[in-house]
Motif scaffolding. Sequence first.
Motif, mmCIF file in Angstrom:
data_model
loop_
_atom_site.group_PDB
_atom_site.id
_atom_site.type_symbol
_atom_site.label_atom_id
_atom_site.label_comp_id
_atom_site.label_asym_id
_atom_site.label_seq_id
_atom_site.Cartn_x
_atom_site.Cartn_y
_atom_site.Cartn_z
ATOM 1 N N SER A 118 20.046 55.182 39.543
ATOM 2 C CA SER A 118 21.195 54.703 38.782
ATOM 3 C C SER A 118 22.446 55.399 39.303
ATOM 4 N N PHE A 119 23.550 54.657 39.342
ATOM 5 C CA PHE A 119 24.800 55.186 39.886
ATOM 6 C C PHE A 119 25.766 55.496 38.744
ATOM 7 N N ARG A 120 26.374 56.648 38.830
ATOM 8 C CA ARG A 120 27.257 57.107 37.762
ATOM 9 C C ARG A 120 28.645 56.473 37.918
ATOM 10 N N ASP A 121 28.716 55.217 37.530
ATOM 11 C CA ASP A 121 29.982 54.495 37.532
ATOM 12 C C ASP A 121 29.854 53.315 36.585
ATOM 13 N N ARG A 122 30.973 52.838 36.101
ATOM 14 C CA ARG A 122 30.973 51.667 35.231
ATOM 15 C C ARG A 122 31.983 50.653 35.741
ATOM 16 N N PHE A 123 31.639 49.382 35.545
ATOM 17 C CA PHE A 123 32.499 48.281 35.957
ATOM 18 C C PHE A 123 32.687 47.324 34.794
ATOM 19 N N LEU A 124 33.868 46.769 34.726
ATOM 20 C CA LEU A 124 34.220 45.767 33.728
ATOM 21 C C LEU A 124 34.224 44.395 34.389
ATOM 22 N N ILE A 125 33.491 43.458 33.802
ATOM 23 C CA ILE A 125 33.560 42.056 34.223
ATOM 24 C C ILE A 125 34.438 41.324 33.226
ATOM 25 N N ALA A 126 35.422 40.607 33.721
ATOM 26 C CA ALA A 126 36.243 39.752 32.862
ATOM 27 C C ALA A 126 36.269 38.353 33.458
ATOM 28 N N ASP A 127 35.774 37.378 32.699
ATOM 29 C CA ASP A 127 35.926 35.974 33.071
ATOM 30 C C ASP A 127 37.199 35.463 32.403
ATOM 31 N N VAL A 128 38.144 35.002 33.241
ATOM 32 C CA VAL A 128 39.479 34.659 32.774
ATOM 33 C C VAL A 128 39.747 33.187 33.064
ATOM 34 N N LYS A 129 40.190 32.453 32.069
ATOM 35 C CA LYS A 129 40.562 31.058 32.282
ATOM 36 C C LYS A 129 42.059 30.990 32.539
ATOM 37 N N MET A 130 42.420 30.420 33.704
ATOM 38 C CA MET A 130 43.834 30.366 34.068
ATOM 39 C C MET A 130 44.004 29.386 35.222
ATOM 40 N N THR A 131 45.215 28.994 35.443
ATOM 41 C CA THR A 131 45.582 28.233 36.637
ATOM 42 C C THR A 131 46.259 29.195 37.597
ATOM 43 N N ALA A 132 45.654 29.370 38.773
ATOM 44 C CA ALA A 132 46.166 30.380 39.707
ATOM 45 C C ALA A 132 46.149 29.824 41.121
ATOM 46 N N GLY A 133 46.966 30.431 41.969
ATOM 47 C CA GLY A 133 47.095 29.951 43.332
ATOM 48 C C GLY A 133 46.204 30.641 44.338
ATOM 49 N N PHE A 134 45.307 31.516 43.870
ATOM 50 C CA PHE A 134 44.404 32.181 44.804
ATOM 51 C C PHE A 134 43.484 31.150 45.463
ATOM 52 N N PRO A 135 43.173 31.318 46.738
ATOM 53 C CA PRO A 135 42.237 30.388 47.387
ATOM 54 C C PRO A 135 40.808 30.643 46.934
ATOM 55 N N ALA A 136 39.918 29.717 47.252
ATOM 56 C CA ALA A 136 38.496 29.870 46.927
ATOM 57 C C ALA A 136 37.862 30.798 47.961
ATOM 58 N N GLU A 137 38.155 32.080 47.825
ATOM 59 C CA GLU A 137 37.668 33.110 48.729
ATOM 60 C C GLU A 137 37.238 34.313 47.906
ATOM 61 N N ARG A 138 36.521 35.220 48.539
ATOM 62 C CA ARG A 138 36.143 36.485 47.905
ATOM 63 C C ARG A 138 37.180 37.534 48.299
ATOM 64 N N TRP A 139 37.896 38.056 47.321
ATOM 65 C CA TRP A 139 38.908 39.084 47.585
ATOM 66 C C TRP A 139 38.445 40.402 46.973
ATOM 67 N N PHE A 140 38.485 41.447 47.786
ATOM 68 C CA PHE A 140 38.072 42.775 47.334
ATOM 69 C C PHE A 140 39.151 43.780 47.702
ATOM 70 N N TRP A 141 39.585 44.556 46.699
ATOM 71 C CA TRP A 141 40.611 45.578 46.904
ATOM 72 C C TRP A 141 40.020 46.974 46.735
ATOM 73 N N PHE A 142 40.344 47.861 47.669
ATOM 74 C CA PHE A 142 40.134 49.288 47.491
ATOM 75 C C PHE A 142 41.476 49.913 47.097
ATOM 76 N N ASP A 143 41.481 50.664 46.016
ATOM 77 C CA ASP A 143 42.670 51.415 45.582
ATOM 78 C C ASP A 143 43.928 50.541 45.511
ATOM 79 N N PRO A 144 43.893 49.393 44.815
ATOM 80 C CA PRO A 144 45.075 48.530 44.754
ATOM 81 C C PRO A 144 46.158 49.147 43.865
ATOM 82 N N PRO A 145 47.418 48.814 44.096
ATOM 83 C CA PRO A 145 48.495 49.379 43.281
ATOM 84 C C PRO A 145 48.403 48.978 41.812
ATOM 85 N N PHE A 146 47.762 47.852 41.509
ATOM 86 C CA PHE A 146 47.640 47.426 40.110
ATOM 87 C C PHE A 146 46.438 48.069 39.404
ATOM 88 N N HIS A 147 45.597 48.799 40.161
ATOM 89 C CA HIS A 147 44.441 49.498 39.569
ATOM 90 C C HIS A 147 44.135 50.712 40.448
#
Length: 549
Positions: A197-226
């Motif tokens: 078991s790994f000592r970390d926790r993650f939050l999953i949020a399913d959000v309904k919205m209209t957004a301009g992101f493409p249908a791609e997998r985006w992954f951020w390390f150390d983003p300014p918003f988090h």
Amino acid sequence: MDIDYQGQVFDYVPAAAQAGRYPVVVVGAGPVGLATAIDLAQNGVPVVLLDDDNKLSSGSRAICFSKRTLEIFDRLGCGERIAAKGVRWHVGRVFNRDEEVYRFDLLPETGHERPAFVNLQQYYVEGYLHERAQELPQLDLRWCSKVTGLVQHADHVVLNVSTPDGEYALEAAYVVAADGGKSSVRSLMGLESIGRSFRDRFLIADVKMTAGFPAERWFWFDPPFHPGQSVLLHRQPDNIWRIDFQLGWDADPVAEKAPERVIPRIRALLGKDAEFTLEWVSIYTFCCLRMDSFRRGRVLFAGDAAHGVSPFGARGANSGVQDADNLAWKLRLVVKGEAPDALLDTYASERERAADENILNSTRSTDFITPKSAVSKLFRDAVLQLAKDQPFARKLVNSGRLSTPSTYAGSVLNTPDGGQFGGCMRLGAPAADAPLTLDGAAAWLLRQTGNGFTGIYFAGSAREASNFGQEAVPVRTLVVAPQGQGGPGIFEDSEALFAARYDARPGSFYLLRPDQHLCARWRAVDAQAVRDALAQACAAHAVQPLEHA
């Protein structure tokens, strides 16, 4: 209009006439249990499927379904619905802070019917599988039926089943435990999954919205918003977006699910004026574990009941469906008396090795995403800095190695190659798809295979193809001819991709298992060699089954 699969409640059928002995009982009506039961039933094996609930999964849960899993769903009769509803994608982007480090393409070549991945909420997948199950008269699905006891005998298993109106005994020649990470069957047998078991926790949020992101997998390390953590973004159907926020081990798993904690995190990513609604929120920790053996006598474990991995890489549901793909045809042959019980030992050996591969990849991903020492973090950050300009460093970046099917290279069911072969296909690998034509109509190779053993003969010309005698080999065989060499009943390698992917030369012959894995191939067809390979692939040479505690 889509059915409200989240709101469906299925009827409980009283247990008055439900006792008896069946060839197979499957416990757990999630994707793995449904896939196993459908595979058995559509190939003539009566099967009972038990579930202690009467609803589909709550929340989106598993959402990334791989190309190989879609091909399995095609064979089960519901792949088209899943592929059509899901969001197709093949491109991923990795960011370090606010800069893109690199992008990758999971399916850079053409000539495949199915995309690299589709994103689709698990309840849709379960809903489509359930509707397929309802079409099969050999499949008896029983809701509100909890297994509360299990006793193994020499030739059968007795299950005690608890229902709203009492208990009854149910006998099975074999039991498949596909009842999840908290498997009641595993607990009743005093077994456990062991791992890390790994000592970390993650939050999953399913959000309904209209957004301009493409249908791609985006992954951020150390983003300014988090800052200091990681974030993953995926698009789902119905304008739903999956966002995973790393929280750290000290995060309160109850408090972090509150809207007043979740919404500010989402606004930091999307902007303070973004309009959205929360559909589902969950907190999870990483675990990588498995049972020591997936077979215990007449009980076989599959999916999360047998093994568990962290969610980055989409290895959980995909590997579980591939368990079902491996197990069902072997159970079918055994219960019909066409193969010895020892064939089921190869389910355990093949899928235990596959689980080890997934656990290794998942552990490496988790260690890179959540470094647990100053040295590990220093290495991770240095790799990310280099990766923007240095291609060699990109191979070291690990934001979750995406699910790939296992190759059973060392399986005892394989027959050594009869000749030298190159190309991308390996012995023990799942068959690569390729576009074909038959009598002028487009076709796909994988649509012509599966459920039973299939031979593929590659002819050098239309004349050679027409002279091939089906009676020469003891298995249904597709005859494939080169581009421009087709004829009545002969498949044409319309884009020469079959020849390229299989290193096919005139006279080559390939044998695929019912789960579409390549188990033998020759440069010249020989009927006796094919018969021997079929026997090998059915474990017909096994003297007796292994003992299982």
